[in-house]
Write an enzyme that holds these catalytic residues in place. Structure first.
Site, short mmCIF file in Angstrom:
data_model
loop_
_atom_site.label_atom_id
_atom_site.label_comp_id
_atom_site.label_asym_id
_atom_site.label_seq_id
_atom_site.Cartn_x
_atom_site.Cartn_y
_atom_site.Cartn_z
N SER A 26 -10.03 -1.07 7.01
CA SER A 26 -9.64 -1.10 5.98
C SER A 26 -8.67 -1.56 5.06
CB SER A 26 -8.82 0.36 5.90
OG SER A 26 -9.23 1.63 5.85
N SER A 75 -10.08 1.86 3.60
CA SER A 75 -8.64 2.46 1.93
C SER A 75 -7.72 2.02 1.56
CB SER A 75 -7.87 3.25 3.13
OG SER A 75 -7.27 2.58 3.60
N LYS A 107 0.86 -1.67 0.17
CA LYS A 107 0.11 0.19 0.59
C LYS A 107 0.75 1.46 0.35
CE LYS A 107 -4.28 2.30 2.77
NZ LYS A 107 -4.70 1.84 3.94
#
Lengths: 95, 486
Positions: free
Chosen positions: B175, B151, B76
């Site tokens: 997330s 996210s 990420k």
């Protein structure tokens, strides 16, 4: 607790986020609805409840006051927007 | 190769069926052909990845390969990577190349893993749909009209589409688990403090936790035992021995006590999601587990408490983006205040500004006690609910999200969007670990089963998830997207 236009502008100033009058108006409704949702907390009796700041109830550890890193000024300034002679450049504060 | 798990690929490399270069080249080719539509990557580092793959091949030939040697992974874009852009999904950091590696990045490199690139995400990890990225929304490979969840949506979509076998994400309010559920993969949020946050761009420091997204619980175990552990550079990381999670996967479920929080099966739960979750729980019963109902009475206060605490911490953490030392800077500032205000106005997106404003307001004079202090007191009540429940049962189970993945653009109201995290957010406030595993479908969109355990009981959590995956095949289902590519 409702939030008003002046509250949004005050928060924006405190946070140093530039907002136009129109943008601030746009946030009033959103922030009011969020705070209305948050206001459910007020119905809970929390007298004598100790606030929980860390999920494991841990306290900040201290470490010996020793130098553990060498200077890496050039490395960390390589990604700065503007530097000269090893100093960060910002607009003049005192004319 | 794109259908295989991390564990299977590791075995294939070990057996000499293919080289790391071939494996990484195949991943890069899939990204090149498929990611234009998916938008799951912000940055792909092909040359560096192939060089590292060659190094892994040489290390294997020399007999000194690490446990993840030659396996392609994605990170990420919240994890700092030296010399590589770390944007956090924001215009503010669009041109920021980190001068150092995050601890988890160092650990993965030492284990031999090959970083393929950085995945798309909601800006500064603020979102439940991955529609808040400066780089545009990510699409769900199961249905390109749906969101992948947020996210860590880029990481989840990339794994689900078979672009990489596993990826790292972060979980502040769900997330990792929610996008894992929406994309039909397995995602683990470890106990707060289990994985170092050093070099992980901070959103809400008392809630953020990095963890793996992969196809299976076994793969998550492999990754967790690599990235977990105490870090002197993160004072909130915990000094405890890291178990051999892989070795503990085969624990029997006989006699396992499962609690079903009644608050997780109430109004707002999609009937098809409920059916899938209840069917999954029946599988556990057939494997010898005992099920009972429990209560987490303060569940309804988790979202209100979170939306005080997280924005308050965010407003503090994001004050560092001032245009002075790194990141975006506005043109021709007239004075220092103009520099700060215009830089932050230009660099941050709408949702980030919204949360900074809420956080600043609730921390400001006259509001602190009514909001922040109150929320931290409620947080203790929420954590106590979990501690009380774990006196009665070994694990808790329920849906990961109240609905399957929703359509892109469908949730326009921020408060409605926040409610998407209703079953995940309390877990972060309490700091306990949670995992989402594929457990069926609602229409053509995946459903996740969430399993929760006491602090530091990741081994049990992974074992419980693994046993389910030994008995079912939901984790083996693959989306039609990208199937035409070998």
């Amino acid at each position: 607790m409702a939030i008003e236009h002046a509250d949004v502008l005050r928060a924006a100033h405190l946070a140093r986020v530039g907002l136009s009058e129109d943008e601030a108006t746009g946030y009033v409704d959103d922030l009011s609805r969020i705070l209305k949702m948050v206001d459910q907390l007020q119905a809970v009796d929390t007298q004598d409840i100790t606030p929980l700041a860390h999920p494991l109830d841990a306290t900040q550890r201290l470490r010996p006051d020793e130098v553990t890193e060498h200077s890496q000024r050039e490395r960390f300034q390589a990604c700065a927007p503007a530097v000269t002679d090893g100093l960060y450049l910002v607009p003049r504060v005192v004319e | 190769m794109h259908d295989k798990t991390l564990t299977e690929l590791a075995a294939g490399l070990q057996a000499g069926e293919f080289s790391s270069r071939e494996l990484c080249q195949a991943a890069l080719e899939r990204i090149e052909h498929l990611d234009g539509e998916l938008n799951s990557f912000i940055t792909v580092i092909a040359e560096q990845a192939l060089a590292n793959a060659d190094a892994a091949d040489r290390a294997r030939d020399a007999g000194n390969a690490g446990p993840l040697a030659g396996l392609p992974l994605a990170l990420k874009d919240i994890f700092c990577t030296q010399g590589v852009r770390t944007s956090c999904g924001s215009k503010m950091l669009d041109d920021f190349a980190s001068p150092y590696d995050a601890t988890v990045v160092e650990k993965l490199r030492q284990a031999g893993a090959v970083n393929i690139g950085k995945t798309n995400m909601d800006e500064f990890a603020m979102g439940s749909s991955n529609e808040n990225s400066f780089y545009g929304p990510v699409k769900n490979p199961w249905d390109l009209s749906a969101v992948p969840g947020g996210s860590s949506g880029g990481s989840a979509a990339a794994v689900a589409a078979g672009l990489v076998p596993a990826a790292l994400g972060t979980d502040t309010g769900g997330s990792i688990r929610q996008p894992a559920a929406f994309c039909g993969i397995t995602g683990l949020k470890p106990t707060y403090g289990r994985v170092s946050r050093y070099g992980m761009v901070a959103y809400a420091s008392s809630l953020d936790q990095g963890g793996p997204l992969a196809r299976t619980a076994a793969d998550c175990a492999l990754l967790l035992e690599t990235i977990a552990g105490h870090d002197v550079r993160d004072s909130t990381s915990v000094a405890r021995v890291v178990p051999d999670y892989t070795a503990e996967l085969e624990t029997s479920l006989s006699g396992l006590k499962i609690g079903l929080p009644k608050e997780y099966f109430g109004d707002g739960l999609d009937p098809e999601v409920e059916t899938a979750v209840r069917e999954a729980i029946k599988v556990y019963e057939s494997l010898g587990a005992k099920v009972c109902e429990v209560s987490l009475p303060h569940t309804h206060l988790a979202i209100p408490a979170y939306y005080v605490i997280a924005p308050a911490e965010a407003s503090s953490n994001l004050s560092r983006y001032d245009g002075v030392r790194f990141g975006h800077r506005c043109d021709d500032p007239t004075d220092l205040e103009d520099l700060y205000k215009r830089t932050r106005a230009e660099g941050f997106g709408e949702e980030v500004k919204r949360r900074i404003l809420i956080g600043t307001h609730t921390l400001s004079e006259g509001f602190f006690d009514a909001y922040y202090l109150k929320a931290q007191q409620v947080r203790r009540l929420i954590r106590q609910d979990f501690l009380d429940a774990f006196d009665e049962v070994d694990v808790l189970m329920g849906p990961t999200a109240p609905t399957p993945a929703f359509d892109l653009g469908a949730q326009k109201d921020p408060v409605s969007m926040y409610l998407q995290d209703i079953y995940t957010i309390a877990v972060n406030l309490a700091g306990i670990p949670g995992i989402s595993v594929p457990a069926g479908f609602a229409g053509n969109r995946p459903v996740g089963l969430q399993v929760l355990a006491p602090h530091f009981a990741e081994a049990q959590l992974l074992g419980v998830a693994h046993q389910f995956q030994q008995a079912t095949d939901w984790h083996l289902k693959r989306p039609a997207f990208g199937k035409e590519m070998a």
